[in-house]
Design a protein around this motif. Structure first.
Motif, PDB file in Angstrom:
ATOM      1  N   VAL A   1      -0.065  -6.380   9.358  1.00  0.00           N
ATOM      2  CA  VAL A   1       0.020  -7.187   8.142  1.00  0.00           C
ATOM      3  C   VAL A   1       0.819  -6.441   7.082  1.00  0.00           C
ATOM      4  O   VAL A   1       1.673  -7.016   6.401  1.00  0.00           O
ATOM      5  CB  VAL A   1      -1.384  -7.556   7.618  1.00  0.00           C
ATOM      6  N   LEU A   2       0.588  -5.155   6.948  1.00  0.00           N
ATOM      7  CA  LEU A   2       1.332  -4.351   5.981  1.00  0.00           C
ATOM      8  C   LEU A   2       2.824  -4.344   6.316  1.00  0.00           C
ATOM      9  O   LEU A   2       3.666  -4.476   5.421  1.00  0.00           O
ATOM     10  CB  LEU A   2       0.777  -2.925   5.947  1.00  0.00           C
ATOM     11  N   ARG A   3       3.167  -4.248   7.603  1.00  0.00           N
ATOM     12  CA  ARG A   3       4.591  -4.304   7.993  1.00  0.00           C
ATOM     13  C   ARG A   3       5.191  -5.671   7.655  1.00  0.00           C
ATOM     14  O   ARG A   3       6.334  -5.763   7.203  1.00  0.00           O
ATOM     15  CB  ARG A   3       4.747  -4.002   9.480  1.00  0.00           C
ATOM     16  N   LEU A   4       4.413  -6.736   7.863  1.00  0.00           N
ATOM     17  CA  LEU A   4       4.882  -8.075   7.514  1.00  0.00           C
ATOM     18  C   LEU A   4       5.136  -8.180   6.018  1.00  0.00           C
ATOM     19  O   LEU A   4       6.173  -8.708   5.580  1.00  0.00           O
ATOM     20  CB  LEU A   4       3.854  -9.118   7.959  1.00  0.00           C
ATOM     21  N   ILE A   5       4.227  -7.661   5.202  1.00  0.00           N
ATOM     22  CA  ILE A   5       4.390  -7.690   3.754  1.00  0.00           C
ATOM     23  C   ILE A   5       5.632  -6.904   3.342  1.00  0.00           C
ATOM     24  O   ILE A   5       6.430  -7.360   2.523  1.00  0.00           O
ATOM     25  CB  ILE A   5       3.137  -7.153   3.052  1.00  0.00           C
ATOM     26  N   ARG A   6       5.808  -5.723   3.912  1.00  0.00           N
ATOM     27  CA  ARG A   6       6.974  -4.887   3.568  1.00  0.00           C
ATOM     28  C   ARG A   6       8.280  -5.550   3.992  1.00  0.00           C
ATOM     29  O   ARG A   6       9.279  -5.495   3.263  1.00  0.00           O
ATOM     30  CB  ARG A   6       6.826  -3.513   4.188  1.00  0.00           C
ATOM     31  N   THR A   7       8.275  -6.185   5.151  1.00  0.00           N
ATOM     32  CA  THR A   7       9.485  -6.877   5.612  1.00  0.00           C
ATOM     33  C   THR A   7       9.811  -8.050   4.694  1.00  0.00           C
ATOM     34  O   THR A   7      10.969  -8.248   4.298  1.00  0.00           O
ATOM     35  CB  THR A   7       9.293  -7.371   7.059  1.00  0.00           C
ATOM     36  N   GLY A   8       8.796  -8.828   4.332  1.00  0.00           N
ATOM     37  CA  GLY A   8       9.011  -9.942   3.412  1.00  0.00           C
ATOM     38  C   GLY A   8       9.457  -9.493   2.042  1.00  0.00           C
ATOM     39  O   GLY A   8      10.337 -10.097   1.428  1.00  0.00           O
ATOM     40  N   THR A   9       8.871  -8.402   1.543  1.00  0.00           N
ATOM     41  CA  THR A   9       9.258  -7.859   0.241  1.00  0.00           C
ATOM     42  C   THR A   9      10.714  -7.420   0.260  1.00  0.00           C
ATOM     43  O   THR A   9      11.472  -7.702  -0.672  1.00  0.00           O
ATOM     44  CB  THR A   9       8.343  -6.681  -0.148  1.00  0.00           C
ATOM     45  N   ALA A  10      11.123  -6.741   1.336  1.00  0.00           N
ATOM     46  CA  ALA A  10      12.521  -6.304   1.443  1.00  0.00           C
ATOM     47  C   ALA A  10      13.463  -7.501   1.460  1.00  0.00           C
ATOM     48  O   ALA A  10      14.515  -7.483   0.810  1.00  0.00           O
ATOM     49  CB  ALA A  10      12.713  -5.453   2.698  1.00  0.00           C
ATOM     50  N   ALA A  11      13.089  -8.562   2.176  1.00  0.00           N
ATOM     51  CA  ALA A  11      13.939  -9.752   2.225  1.00  0.00           C
ATOM     52  C   ALA A  11      14.023 -10.422   0.863  1.00  0.00           C
ATOM     53  O   ALA A  11      15.110 -10.841   0.433  1.00  0.00           O
ATOM     54  CB  ALA A  11      13.396 -10.734   3.269  1.00  0.00           C
ATOM     55  N   LEU A  12      12.905 -10.522   0.143  1.00  0.00           N
ATOM     56  CA  LEU A  12      12.926 -11.124  -1.194  1.00  0.00           C
ATOM     57  C   LEU A  12      13.724 -10.271  -2.171  1.00  0.00           C
ATOM     58  O   LEU A  12      14.465 -10.807  -3.005  1.00  0.00           O
ATOM     59  CB  LEU A  12      11.493 -11.319  -1.702  1.00  0.00           C
ATOM     60  N   ASP A  13      13.569  -8.967  -2.078  1.00  0.00           N
ATOM     61  CA  ASP A  13      14.344  -8.070  -2.959  1.00  0.00           C
ATOM     62  C   ASP A  13      15.837  -8.183  -2.680  1.00  0.00           C
ATOM     63  O   ASP A  13      16.646  -8.196  -3.598  1.00  0.00           O
ATOM     64  CB  ASP A  13      13.873  -6.628  -2.804  1.00  0.00           C
ATOM     65  N   GLU A  14      16.211  -8.258  -1.395  1.00  0.00           N
ATOM     66  CA  GLU A  14      17.618  -8.390  -1.030  1.00  0.00           C
ATOM     67  C   GLU A  14      18.185  -9.708  -1.536  1.00  0.00           C
ATOM     68  O   GLU A  14      19.303  -9.763  -2.043  1.00  0.00           O
ATOM     69  CB  GLU A  14      17.755  -8.301   0.502  1.00  0.00           C
ATOM     70  N   GLU A  15      17.397 -10.777  -1.424  1.00  0.00           N
ATOM     71  CA  GLU A  15      17.837 -12.084  -1.897  1.00  0.00           C
ATOM     72  C   GLU A  15      18.026 -12.064  -3.419  1.00  0.00           C
ATOM     73  O   GLU A  15      18.969 -12.677  -3.932  1.00  0.00           O
ATOM     74  CB  GLU A  15      16.800 -13.138  -1.519  1.00  0.00           C
ATOM     75  N   ALA A  16      17.160 -11.370  -4.130  1.00  0.00           N
ATOM     76  CA  ALA A  16      17.260 -11.291  -5.586  1.00  0.00           C
ATOM     77  C   ALA A  16      18.497 -10.503  -6.018  1.00  0.00           C
ATOM     78  O   ALA A  16      19.058 -10.748  -7.092  1.00  0.00           O
ATOM     79  CB  ALA A  16      16.022 -10.648  -6.167  1.00  0.00           C
TER      80      ALA A  16
END
Length: 74
Positions: A57-72
């Motif tokens: 779950v933590l890896r999923l959160i980190r992956t999603g956070t990285a994708a959202l940060d990259e999109e921003a």
């Protein structure tokens, strides 16, 4: 997830609610999407109480956070 995940900091896009908080989850066996706004399991549970690995779950959160940060940034 068990009530004690690996570490309290999940980044800006996820909040660990802690003990005493509850979320609604689908019934076991509800694994088919319907036309209504009901929840369902994307991957069915194999048995009641079968919880996910907190590290995954933590890896999923980190992956999603990285994708959202990259999109921003774009």
């Amino acid at each position: 997830m068990p009530p004690a995940p690996p570490g309290p900091d999940h980044g800006p896009h996820a909040t660990y609610l802690g003990l005493g908080h509850y979320i609604g989850v689908p019934r076991i066996g509800d694994d088919q999407h319907t036309d209504t706004w009901t929840s369902h399991w994307t991957i069915p549970m194999s048995a009641p109480g079968t919880l996910c690995d907190p590290n995954r779950v933590l890896r999923l959160i980190r992956t999603g956070t990285a994708a959202l940060d990259e999109e921003a940034d774009t």
